[in-house]
Design a protein around this motif. Structure first.
Motif, PDB file in Angstrom:
ATOM      1  N   GLN A 261       7.739   7.801   0.814  1.00 52.80           N
ATOM      2  CA  GLN A 261       6.865   8.727   1.543  1.00 52.80           C
ATOM      3  C   GLN A 261       7.042   8.548   3.063  1.00 52.80           C
ATOM      4  OE1 GLN A 261       2.712   7.899   1.863  1.00 52.80           O
ATOM      5  NE2 GLN A 261       2.127   9.954   1.209  1.00 52.80           N
ATOM      6  N   ARG A 262       7.059   7.280   3.501  1.00 57.88           N
ATOM      7  CA  ARG A 262       7.217   7.011   4.949  1.00 57.88           C
ATOM      8  C   ARG A 262       8.505   7.622   5.476  1.00 57.88           C
ATOM      9  NH1 ARG A 262       4.977   1.967   4.076  1.00 57.88           N
ATOM     10  NH2 ARG A 262       6.986   1.034   3.638  1.00 57.88           N
ATOM     11  N   GLU A 263       9.579   7.399   4.678  1.00 55.07           N
ATOM     12  CA  GLU A 263      10.893   7.886   5.119  1.00 55.07           C
ATOM     13  C   GLU A 263      10.888   9.426   5.216  1.00 55.07           C
ATOM     14  OE1 GLU A 263      14.054   6.145   2.719  1.00 55.07           O
ATOM     15  OE2 GLU A 263      15.167   7.995   3.222  1.00 55.07           O
ATOM     16  N   LEU A 264      10.314  10.073   4.195  1.00 57.77           N
ATOM     17  CA  LEU A 264      10.301  11.550   4.207  1.00 57.77           C
ATOM     18  C   LEU A 264       9.391  12.102   5.305  1.00 57.77           C
ATOM     19  CD1 LEU A 264      10.370  12.418   0.399  1.00 57.77           C
ATOM     20  CD2 LEU A 264      12.205  12.678   2.077  1.00 57.77           C
ATOM     21  N   LEU A 265       8.293  11.400   5.563  1.00 58.84           N
ATOM     22  CA  LEU A 265       7.403  11.862   6.642  1.00 58.84           C
ATOM     23  C   LEU A 265       8.113  11.750   7.983  1.00 58.84           C
ATOM     24  CD1 LEU A 265       3.963  10.374   5.516  1.00 58.84           C
ATOM     25  CD2 LEU A 265       4.497  12.796   5.830  1.00 58.84           C
ATOM     26  N   ALA A 266       8.858  10.651   8.154  1.00 59.24           N
ATOM     27  CA  ALA A 266       9.576  10.470   9.430  1.00 59.24           C
ATOM     28  C   ALA A 266      10.629  11.572   9.583  1.00 59.24           C
ATOM     29  CB  ALA A 266      10.221   9.096   9.468  1.00 59.24           C
ATOM     30  N   ARG A 267      11.221  11.957   8.456  1.00 62.28           N
ATOM     31  CA  ARG A 267      12.294  12.953   8.521  1.00 62.28           C
ATOM     32  C   ARG A 267      11.759  14.377   8.690  1.00 62.28           C
ATOM     33  NH1 ARG A 267      16.234  13.089   3.471  1.00 62.28           N
ATOM     34  NH2 ARG A 267      17.252  15.070   3.893  1.00 62.28           N
ATOM     35  N   HIS A 268      10.708  14.715   7.945  1.00 56.90           N
ATOM     36  CA  HIS A 268      10.276  16.115   7.899  1.00 56.90           C
ATOM     37  C   HIS A 268       8.918  16.392   8.530  1.00 56.90           C
ATOM     38  CE1 HIS A 268      13.524  17.173   5.231  1.00 56.90           C
ATOM     39  NE2 HIS A 268      13.113  16.340   4.294  1.00 56.90           N
ATOM     40  N   GLY A 269       8.068  15.371   8.632  1.00 58.73           N
ATOM     41  CA  GLY A 269       6.684  15.627   8.995  1.00 58.73           C
ATOM     42  C   GLY A 269       5.866  15.884   7.730  1.00 58.73           C
ATOM     43  N   SER A 270       4.617  16.272   7.918  1.00 57.70           N
ATOM     44  CA  SER A 270       3.697  16.380   6.773  1.00 57.70           C
ATOM     45  C   SER A 270       3.297  17.835   6.506  1.00 57.70           C
ATOM     46  CB  SER A 270       2.436  15.585   7.073  1.00 57.70           C
ATOM     47  OG  SER A 270       1.767  16.196   8.163  1.00 57.70           O
ATOM     48  N   LEU A 271       2.664  18.008   5.377  1.00 61.55           N
ATOM     49  CA  LEU A 271       2.120  19.326   4.995  1.00 61.55           C
ATOM     50  C   LEU A 271       1.172  19.838   6.087  1.00 61.55           C
ATOM     51  CD1 LEU A 271       1.153  20.312   1.486  1.00 61.55           C
ATOM     52  CD2 LEU A 271      -0.727  20.343   3.073  1.00 61.55           C
ATOM     53  N   PHE A 272       0.412  18.924   6.665  1.00 61.87           N
ATOM     54  CA  PHE A 272      -0.481  19.305   7.770  1.00 61.87           C
ATOM     55  C   PHE A 272       0.330  19.804   8.965  1.00 61.87           C
ATOM     56  CE2 PHE A 272      -2.567  17.736  11.712  1.00 61.87           C
ATOM     57  CZ  PHE A 272      -3.624  18.627  11.725  1.00 61.87           C
ATOM     58  N   GLU A 273       1.372  19.026   9.314  1.00 64.19           N
ATOM     59  CA  GLU A 273       2.186  19.429  10.479  1.00 64.19           C
ATOM     60  C   GLU A 273       2.977  20.711  10.211  1.00 64.19           C
ATOM     61  OE1 GLU A 273       2.933  14.961  12.237  1.00 64.19           O
ATOM     62  OE2 GLU A 273       3.928  15.623  10.424  1.00 64.19           O
ATOM     63  N   ALA A 274       3.215  20.983   8.917  1.00 64.96           N
ATOM     64  CA  ALA A 274       3.939  22.218   8.581  1.00 64.96           C
ATOM     65  C   ALA A 274       3.016  23.438   8.657  1.00 64.96           C
ATOM     66  CB  ALA A 274       4.541  22.097   7.183  1.00 64.96           C
ATOM     67  N   GLY A 275       1.743  23.233   9.002  1.00 64.14           N
ATOM     68  CA  GLY A 275       0.842  24.370   9.235  1.00 64.14           C
ATOM     69  C   GLY A 275       0.012  24.778   8.032  1.00 64.14           C
ATOM     70  N   CYS A 276       0.089  23.998   6.942  1.00 70.42           N
ATOM     71  CA  CYS A 276      -0.735  24.354   5.777  1.00 70.42           C
ATOM     72  C   CYS A 276      -2.172  23.912   6.038  1.00 70.42           C
ATOM     73  CB  CYS A 276      -0.230  23.652   4.520  1.00 70.42           C
ATOM     74  SG  CYS A 276       1.472  24.048   4.147  1.00 70.42           S
ATOM     75  N   VAL A 277      -3.099  24.633   5.420  1.00 70.62           N
ATOM     76  CA  VAL A 277      -4.522  24.323   5.598  1.00 70.62           C
ATOM     77  C   VAL A 277      -5.090  23.921   4.241  1.00 70.62           C
ATOM     78  CG1 VAL A 277      -6.768  25.320   6.188  1.00 70.62           C
ATOM     79  CG2 VAL A 277      -4.739  25.934   7.510  1.00 70.62           C
ATOM     80  N   VAL A 278      -5.818  22.821   4.212  1.00 78.68           N
ATOM     81  CA  VAL A 278      -6.394  22.338   2.948  1.00 78.68           C
ATOM     82  C   VAL A 278      -7.918  22.308   3.052  1.00 78.68           C
ATOM     83  CG1 VAL A 278      -6.516  20.395   1.331  1.00 78.68           C
ATOM     84  CG2 VAL A 278      -4.366  20.878   2.513  1.00 78.68           C
ATOM     85  N   ARG A 279      -8.583  22.836   2.044  1.00 74.06           N
ATOM     86  CA  ARG A 279     -10.053  22.768   1.986  1.00 74.06           C
ATOM     87  C   ARG A 279     -10.467  22.483   0.554  1.00 74.06           C
ATOM     88  NH1 ARG A 279     -10.010  23.281   6.592  1.00 74.06           N
ATOM     89  NH2 ARG A 279     -10.781  24.853   8.024  1.00 74.06           N
ATOM     90  N   VAL A 280     -11.591  21.784   0.415  1.00 72.17           N
ATOM     91  CA  VAL A 280     -12.131  21.611  -0.928  1.00 72.17           C
ATOM     92  C   VAL A 280     -13.073  22.792  -1.179  1.00 72.17           C
ATOM     93  CG1 VAL A 280     -14.167  20.197  -0.283  1.00 72.17           C
ATOM     94  CG2 VAL A 280     -13.065  19.845  -2.503  1.00 72.17           C
ATOM     95  N   GLY A 281     -13.205  23.191  -2.435  1.00 76.76           N
ATOM     96  CA  GLY A 281     -14.112  24.295  -2.771  1.00 76.76           C
ATOM     97  C   GLY A 281     -15.508  23.999  -2.241  1.00 76.76           C
ATOM     98  N   PRO A 282     -16.219  25.000  -1.760  1.00 78.69           N
ATOM     99  CA  PRO A 282     -17.521  24.739  -1.158  1.00 78.69           C
ATOM    100  C   PRO A 282     -18.543  24.225  -2.171  1.00 78.69           C
ATOM    101  CG  PRO A 282     -17.118  27.103  -1.331  1.00 78.69           C
ATOM    102  CD  PRO A 282     -15.844  26.425  -1.746  1.00 78.69           C
ATOM    103  N   ALA A 283     -19.375  23.257  -1.731  1.00 79.13           N
ATOM    104  CA  ALA A 283     -20.475  22.786  -2.583  1.00 79.13           C
ATOM    105  C   ALA A 283     -21.542  23.873  -2.584  1.00 79.13           C
ATOM    106  CB  ALA A 283     -21.027  21.480  -2.031  1.00 79.13           C
ATOM    107  N   LEU A 284     -22.037  24.203  -3.776  1.00 78.49           N
ATOM    108  CA  LEU A 284     -23.014  25.285  -3.886  1.00 78.49           C
ATOM    109  C   LEU A 284     -24.428  24.742  -4.013  1.00 78.49           C
ATOM    110  CD1 LEU A 284     -20.993  27.368  -6.487  1.00 78.49           C
ATOM    111  CD2 LEU A 284     -21.104  27.779  -4.025  1.00 78.49           C
TER     112      LEU A 284
END
Ligand code: SAM
Length: 499
Positions: A261-284
């Motif tokens: 994981q460390r090696e791939l992060l150093a090479r490519h960056g992360s899902l966050f850095e690639a511009g993806c947005v993550v959210r958990v479903g809202p608590a109701l």
């Protein structure tokens, strides 16, 4: 508002007491048990309330003294417990309960009176100069800073480090508890899970790590943690300075996965850095009240009705239609509505007033009809990927319905990645890598994902890939896809990584 009134208000907002089984569990997790020799130990309870944790801790302490042949005297017992309670009424109650317990345990009324006074300080824990504790167990107040009486917020902001005065008060408590347990002590806390997922918790988590603390989630959703039902989710966390952590899979397998994981992060960056947005479903909140069968949804305005997805709906690679609906008090722009302007919704809440009104969350403001979390406009954006937080094989499902998922499902919006390609790449083994490197392993091969793990999944920016790689990954030729994937990530898609 004067200080006395502010303390009353704070207590009203946060006095959500721990259930007996959860109190026992917190103490078990830090080894504060009758079979442990506690003759030199010191337990800190920073906010005793009416004593759910404190009374059980004292009961165990006395039994430990008996079972290890220790003499129970003022000199031997006094240094063993330190507890605080800010609210005069709660402090008086816990002292009364504690005295009765000590007398019941045959300590004699005079010694009981002395210990009660020594053990329970009616003071503000956050403003106390830290002492030393070997064990800490707590259910710290969960109150957002913006909801704290301003006079108290000002005092705390002055006295406490900035990274602990963001988000909610429990972070300030955890930070202070760490100071008490600095010399190898263990902390178990029942706490809202918000600070772990929310941005504001990051500074505290990072700072804790840099000071050598390990934060482990011992239970992400304890059942019935409180004496009464509340509309907030909580977790049990353990903080230690040593390597002693619960559920930590610190095996070779994890180390190997982390190295990849460390090696791939150093090479490519992360899902966050690639511009993806993550959210958990809202608590109701309010159990399943907000969730409807399609035919029940007819009476409410369409704008406030959304498709809804649960874990069992995520068995296929793509979701095109949904079984259920959810009614939300937010319009498509993410603005909280005023029920007076929405007659269908107003009639619906009237019919569900009893279930909705039971929740402590918004009762004070008369907004009993609100969902715990807001539903911002992002939830109307299409398409996205969905992933259950609890799984035994990590994979994402493509949702084409603009559904709102339940609170135990994460949504990933793909940023500049074509969503189908992102799904294929993540399911090709990148999520499995994240799972093996990060996710707490539960029984029978199940694992728990957190938002921060997902964000740390290695992923290049789509725009940084060559045009051949982009068309190869997006095309129908499987061999071509596999070849590019292997070149980018160092393993073939679907291969068992780090068995
Ligand atoms: C969530 S309740 C927990 C009570 C008890 N520990 C339990 O587990 O049932 C939090 C308690 O912390 C008290 N409290 C809030 N702020 C405090 C502070 N700064 N210092 C000491 N006690 C505080 C409140 O009055 C309330 O009784």
């Amino acid at each position: 508002m004067e200080l006395h009134a502010a303390i009353e208000q704070l207590h009203d907002r946060c006095a959500i007491y721990t259930s007996a089984p959860t109190a026992a569990r917190l103490l078990d997790l830090i080894d504060w048990t009758p079979t442990t020799d506690l003759s030199q130990a010191v337990l800190l309870e920073p906010c005793a309330g009416e004593g759910a944790i404190l009374l059980e801790a004292v009961r165990r302490l006395i039994r430990s003294f008996h079972s290890h042949g220790q003499t129970a005297s003022l000199a031997t017992l006094k240094p063993r417990i330190k507890s605080f309670e800010l609210h005069a009424g709660a402090a008086a109650t816990v002292r009364r309960f504690l005295r009765a317990l000590l007398v019941e345990e045959n300590l004699g009324p005079h010694l009981a009176d002395q210990l009660v006074l020594e053990w329970v300080a009616e003071r503000d824990f956050l403003l106390e100069k830290p002492g030393r504790a070997t064990h800490v167990a707590a259910n710290p107040p969960y109150v957002r800073w913006k909801n704290l009486p301003p006079i108290l917020a000002d005092i705390y902001r002055e006295a406490l480090p900035t990274m602990s005065t963001r988000g909610d008060l429990s972070v300030a408590f955890l930070n202070r508890m760490q100071e008490w347990a600095e010399d190898g002590g263990s902390i178990a806390a029942l706490t809202s899970d918000r600070w772990m997922f929310a941005q504001y918790g990051d500074a505290f988590v990072e700072n804790s790590k840099s000071r050598g603390w390990t934060i482990t989630v011992a239970d992400e959703r304890p059942s019935d943690p409180f004496l009464r039902t509340v509309g907030a989710y909580s977790a049990i966390v353990v903080l230690t300075k040593s390597d002693r952590s619960i559920h930590r899979v610190s095996s070779n397998r994890r180390e190997k996965a982390r190295a990849i994981q460390r090696e791939l992060l150093a090479r490519h960056g992360s899902l966050f850095e690639a511009g993806c947005v993550v959210r958990v479903g809202p608590a109701l909140g309010a159990g399943r009240t907000f969730i409807l069968e399609p035919e029940q949804a007819a009476e409410v305005e369409d704008e406030l009705i959304r498709p809804f997805l649960e874990r069992r709906d995520l068995t296929d690679p793509v979701v095109e239609t949904t079984r259920l609906r959810v009614v939300v008090p937010y319009d498509r722009c993410g603005m909280l509505i005023d029920p007076a302007q929405w007659p269908g919704f107003a009639a619906w809440i009237e019919g569900h007033k009893e279930a909705l009104g039971k929740r402590s969350h918004f009762r004070e403001k008369g907004e009993y009809w609100r969902t715990i979390d807001a539903v911002p406009a992002l939830w109307s954006e299409n398409p996205k990927l969905l992933m259950p937080e609890l799984c035994n094989k990590p994979f994402v499902t493509l949702d084409r319905t603009t559904a709102i998922p339940t609170h135990s499902i994460y949504a990933i919006w793909p940023g500049e990645w074509p969503v189908e390609v992102l799904q294929r790449v993540l399911n090709g083994g990148l999520l499995e890598l994240t799972a093996k490197a990060e996710a707490p392993a539960l029984k029978q091969g199940w694992m728990r994902f957190y938002k921060r793990f997902l964000l740390k999944t290695p992923l290049p920016k789509w725009s940084h890939l060559s045009s051949e790689d982009r068309s190869g990954l997006a095309g129908d030729n499987c061999l071509q896809f596999d070849k590019i994937f292997e070149r980018l990530f160092g393993f073939t898609p679907g291969a068992t990584l780090v068995p």
